[in-house]
Write a protein that holds these residues in place. Structure first.
Motif, mmCIF file in Angstrom:
data_model
loop_
_atom_site.group_PDB
_atom_site.id
_atom_site.type_symbol
_atom_site.label_atom_id
_atom_site.label_comp_id
_atom_site.label_asym_id
_atom_site.label_seq_id
_atom_site.Cartn_x
_atom_site.Cartn_y
_atom_site.Cartn_z
ATOM 1 N N VAL A 11 40.182 4.624 39.284
ATOM 2 C CA VAL A 11 40.661 3.240 39.239
ATOM 3 C C VAL A 11 41.800 3.147 40.248
ATOM 4 C CG1 VAL A 11 41.501 1.360 37.786
ATOM 5 C CG2 VAL A 11 40.069 3.159 36.788
ATOM 6 N N PRO A 12 41.503 2.939 41.520
ATOM 7 C CA PRO A 12 42.525 2.980 42.573
ATOM 8 C C PRO A 12 43.653 1.982 42.372
ATOM 9 C CG PRO A 12 40.323 3.065 43.519
ATOM 10 C CD PRO A 12 40.156 2.739 42.077
ATOM 11 N N ARG A 13 43.356 0.797 41.850
ATOM 12 C CA ARG A 13 44.400 -0.225 41.737
ATOM 13 C C ARG A 13 45.498 0.199 40.746
ATOM 14 N NH1 ARG A 13 44.334 -3.619 37.355
ATOM 15 N NH2 ARG A 13 42.654 -3.276 35.846
ATOM 16 N N LEU A 14 45.170 1.130 39.823
ATOM 17 C CA LEU A 14 46.168 1.651 38.885
ATOM 18 C C LEU A 14 46.573 3.079 39.249
ATOM 19 C CD1 LEU A 14 44.716 0.375 35.475
ATOM 20 C CD2 LEU A 14 46.527 -0.652 36.856
ATOM 21 N N ASN A 15 46.123 3.541 40.403
ATOM 22 C CA ASN A 15 46.420 4.892 40.868
ATOM 23 C C ASN A 15 45.917 5.946 39.883
ATOM 24 O OD1 ASN A 15 47.408 6.691 42.797
ATOM 25 N ND2 ASN A 15 49.392 6.876 41.774
ATOM 26 N N ILE A 16 44.751 5.694 39.301
ATOM 27 C CA ILE A 16 44.132 6.641 38.380
ATOM 28 C C ILE A 16 43.036 7.389 39.125
ATOM 29 C CG2 ILE A 16 42.770 6.898 36.278
ATOM 30 C CD1 ILE A 16 44.182 4.480 35.148
ATOM 31 N N ARG A 17 43.183 8.700 39.183
ATOM 32 C CA ARG A 17 42.236 9.535 39.914
ATOM 33 C C ARG A 17 40.954 9.733 39.109
ATOM 34 N NH1 ARG A 17 47.157 11.747 39.852
ATOM 35 N NH2 ARG A 17 46.584 13.279 38.272
ATOM 36 N N GLY A 18 39.903 10.130 39.809
ATOM 37 C CA GLY A 18 38.678 10.519 39.120
ATOM 38 C C GLY A 18 38.949 11.722 38.233
ATOM 39 N N TYR A 19 38.224 11.827 37.152
ATOM 40 C CA TYR A 19 38.521 12.864 36.161
ATOM 41 C C TYR A 19 37.216 13.413 35.607
ATOM 42 C CZ TYR A 19 40.714 15.028 32.039
ATOM 43 O OH TYR A 19 41.167 15.897 31.069
ATOM 44 N N SER A 20 37.140 14.734 35.515
ATOM 45 C CA SER A 20 35.979 15.360 34.908
ATOM 46 C C SER A 20 36.321 15.716 33.471
ATOM 47 C CB SER A 20 35.573 16.617 35.672
ATOM 48 O OG SER A 20 34.478 17.237 35.021
ATOM 49 N N TRP A 21 35.557 15.158 32.559
ATOM 50 C CA TRP A 21 35.803 15.430 31.139
ATOM 51 C C TRP A 21 35.426 16.854 30.762
ATOM 52 C CZ3 TRP A 21 38.531 11.724 28.882
ATOM 53 C CH2 TRP A 21 38.431 10.422 29.355
ATOM 54 N N MET A 22 34.787 17.556 31.684
ATOM 55 C CA MET A 22 34.386 18.935 31.436
ATOM 56 C C MET A 22 34.394 19.652 32.775
ATOM 57 S SD MET A 22 31.076 20.215 29.282
ATOM 58 C CE MET A 22 29.949 19.519 30.488
ATOM 59 N N GLY A 23 35.573 19.763 33.355
ATOM 60 C CA GLY A 23 35.709 20.117 34.754
ATOM 61 C C GLY A 23 35.290 21.501 35.158
ATOM 62 N N GLN A 24 35.298 22.465 34.245
ATOM 63 C CA GLN A 24 34.821 23.798 34.574
ATOM 64 C C GLN A 24 33.529 24.028 33.810
ATOM 65 O OE1 GLN A 24 38.033 26.932 34.726
ATOM 66 N NE2 GLN A 24 39.138 25.371 33.595
ATOM 67 N N GLY A 25 32.640 24.774 34.420
ATOM 68 C CA GLY A 25 31.383 25.052 33.734
ATOM 69 C C GLY A 25 31.590 25.870 32.474
ATOM 70 N N TYR A 26 32.693 26.544 32.363
ATOM 71 C CA TYR A 26 32.952 27.418 31.217
ATOM 72 C C TYR A 26 34.410 27.806 31.240
ATOM 73 C CZ TYR A 26 32.519 30.114 35.302
ATOM 74 O OH TYR A 26 32.675 30.522 36.586
ATOM 75 N N VAL A 27 35.000 28.005 30.124
ATOM 76 C CA VAL A 27 36.301 28.676 30.040
ATOM 77 C C VAL A 27 36.294 29.604 28.821
ATOM 78 C CG1 VAL A 27 37.789 27.044 31.256
ATOM 79 C CG2 VAL A 27 37.241 26.628 28.858
ATOM 80 N N TYR A 28 35.130 30.086 28.470
ATOM 81 C CA TYR A 28 35.089 30.993 27.322
ATOM 82 C C TYR A 28 34.985 32.450 27.763
ATOM 83 C CZ TYR A 28 30.148 32.445 27.202
ATOM 84 O OH TYR A 28 28.942 33.030 27.464
ATOM 85 N N ARG A 29 34.764 32.680 29.078
ATOM 86 C CA ARG A 29 34.735 34.042 29.588
ATOM 87 C C ARG A 29 35.728 34.238 30.732
ATOM 88 N NH1 ARG A 29 28.946 35.949 31.239
ATOM 89 N NH2 ARG A 29 30.066 37.927 31.379
ATOM 90 N N SER A 30 36.036 33.158 31.436
ATOM 91 C CA SER A 30 36.910 33.284 32.599
ATOM 92 C C SER A 30 37.196 31.903 33.144
ATOM 93 C CB SER A 30 36.219 34.113 33.695
ATOM 94 O OG SER A 30 35.116 33.380 34.223
#
Length: 567
Positions: free
Chosen positions: A185-204
């Motif tokens: 949302v550029p007009r509010l200076n809100i960047r794009g966001y991944s709700w699940m940005g890494q494929g995994y964080v249970y091993r590394s």
């Protein structure tokens, strides 16, 4: 002279009249001065100006009756007895001198105050003005990290248009390496966001891998833990808590220090906590096994390390924000055959749901060790998991007060209509999904929410509830705070794949080994007698067996054959 008279020793602090000292301070000071004897024949600072009174002149001082009455009453109240050869005039003379000194001191105090108070006022005004200038850097209240989360969230919700809210509810491939952020949302200076940005964080830390691990961008090497069954086999939740800290440290170090990073390391798909019921299922190695209790203990320990708790026993985050937001998989089951899993219907009794599948999820919620939940791919008792109102709303929200967000697995929202034929159209599918409590869509189907609203399949109140749950997690992760304020941004890149982390992963591997049989006590090997060891089977030297799914890229893979050869 003063040193020739009998001194008056008044131990005022021993008297019951102590509380009246404040009211009689000048007289007490006078009595103290009378008691002060010049040291080494010289006057002290306190008594150097005291009149020198001879015995012969004691009776010549002019004292009014009121003065004498006041002094006599004070001596009486304080149970002080003057020596017979000491006249009250000595006390009065000292009293008069003290009063004069007090008047002079008061003039200085008043003058000083007139000088200091303006300085204090100016300083305070400048401080308030500085705060105003700082606050003026925020265009909107939701950007101000000093405000409560509820106020910031309400402000942001009031600023977003319905179209912007819907665009924040879905993720689709939009970057060259396959990452899937929602729209900015550029007009509010809100960047794009991944709700699940890494494929995994249970091993590394995922070091560049996107949700489905198709990315060709590798952000260096990372420390890699064993599969889930290996992690659970340690039976050591304190060790697994430290492993979670290790993974999140490396995630944050990459996030803030690696210039070519391709993913958002503040979120990530975490442990697969489905209960293993059939060893033939291909994803059993990702799970923590068949025991709901052990799965719960290990999942809580690992997630607390990931999220930013200083100690496993803590109930509050160390710095008040999420370090990494883990998305737990898959609510509540997944144990279908891989061929046809997008249309598999799991028939589970309510008793089995309550005693086997749900306890681990409730434990995570009760211990504040969960941020996001991924709904399952299969259906449960005829209802697709991404549209199961009973599980996503009635149980999660109404029974357990879960305040986080639910995200679909990638693709199942469309399968509500395509594979399960649960609805007639895709517009109805996305409407029933979000209305049932599936807040975020990993995939593009939620784009159709605009049409679903137009057709009356869903209303804006449902959309507001879904996006507000997701945005709350972004606030608590510091995503809307000013750049440079994240306390985890100072983790150095040197921790990534460091020697300390290598030793920790080695300890996890060592403790994960379970010795089932030891015929003829062949273990441990006696290398003085054994000359050759047969290592049989292609899996012994195949790193893909270790990698399995959702893995980081270590600086070196060590296969079973490598380990035995090193002996």
């Amino acid at each position: 002279r003063l040193d020739n008279i009998n001194l008056i020793f008044i131990h005022i602090f021993e008297h019951e009249f102590f509380l009246r000292i404040a009211q009689s301070f000048p007289l007490v000071k006078a009595l103290t001065l009378v008691n002060m004897k010049p040291q080494n024949g010289k006057q002290t600072d306190d008594n150097q100006n005291l009149p020198i009174i001879e015995y012969a002149h004691l009776t010549t001082l002019d004292l009014t009756k009121s003065h004498l009455d006041y002094i006599e009453q004070f001596l009486l109240d304080t149970k002080t007895t003057l020596p017979s050869n000491v006249h009250l005039s000595v006390v009065y003379q000292a009293l008069r001198k003290v009063t004069q000194n007090l008047k002079i001191k008061m003039k200085w105090i008043i003058a000083t105050l007139f000088f200091i108070l303006p300085i204090i006022y100016i300083t305070f005004y400048m401080y308030e003005y500085h705060k105003y200038l700082c606050k003026s850097n925020y265009d909107y209240p939701f950007q101000d990290p000093t405000l409560p989360t509820d106020i910031r969230l309400d402000n942001l919700m009031s600023l977003l248009t319905p179209e912007e809210k819907i665009n924040m509810l879905w993720m689709d491939e939009a970057t060259p390496d396959g990452e899937s952020p929602n729209l900015a949302v550029p007009r509010l200076n809100i960047r794009g966001y991944s709700w699940m940005g890494q494929g995994y964080v249970y091993r590394s830390a995922s070091n560049g891998c996107n949700i489905n691990c198709y990315s060709h961008v590798i952000d260096g090497n990372v420390s890699v833990l064993p599969q889930g069954t290996g992690i659970a086999s340690t039976w050591n939740k304190n060790l697994i808590f430290q492993s979670g800290i290790m993974v999140s440290d490396e995630s944050m170090a990459i996030h803030y220090n690696y210039k070519n990073r391709s993913v958002d390391y503040k979120t990530g798909a975490s442990s697969v906590i489905n209960i293993a019921r059939d060893p033939r299922w291909g994803r059993v190695p990702e799970t923590y096994g068949e025991c709901p209790i052990l799965t719960g203990e290990i999942a809580v320990a690992f997630n607390k390390g990931i999220m930013g708790y200083a100690q496993l026993e803590d109930t509050q985050l160390e710095y008040g924000i999420y370090k990494v937001s883990p998305i737990m998989r898959h609510f509540i089951d997944y144990d279908g055959p891989d061929n046809g899993r997008f249309s598999f219907n799991a028939i589970i009794s309510d008793a089995d749901i309550r005693t086997t599948y749900l306890p681990v999820w409730k434990k995570l919620i009760d211990e504040k060790a969960i941020v996001g939940i991924m709904s399952g791919i299969s259906a449960v008792n005829g209802i697709p998991s991404a549209a199961n109102k009973y599980l996503l709303n009635d149980v999660l929200r109404n029974e357990w007060d879960f305040t986080g967000y639910v995200i679909s697995d990638c693709d199942p929202v469309g399968d509500i209509q395509r594979s399960f034929h649960y609805t007639a159209t895709l517009e109805q599918a996305v409407a029933i999904s979000v209305a049932s409590g599936n807040d975020i869509n990993c995939g593009p189907e939620f784009k159709l929410l605009h049409e679903a609203i137009a057709h009356g399949f869903v209303n804006l109140d449902i959309i507001n509830s879904a996006i507000s749950r997701g945005l709350r997690s972004r606030f608590v992760s510091g995503n809307f705070d000013p750049i440079g304020t994240d306390p985890y941004s100072f983790i150095p890149y040197s921790v990534v794949d460091s020697l300390e982390h290598k030793l920790l992963t080695k300890q996890v591997v060592s403790e994960s080994i379970v010795l089932l049989q030891n015929p003829k006590e062949i273990l441990p090997f006696d290398m003085t007698k054994i000359k050759q060891i047969a290592v049989i089977g292609p899996s012994s030297d195949d790193i893909s067996v270790q990698a399995h799914t959702y893995h980081g890229t270590p600086s070196k893979w060590i296969t079973t054959l490598d380990g035995i050869q090193s002996m």
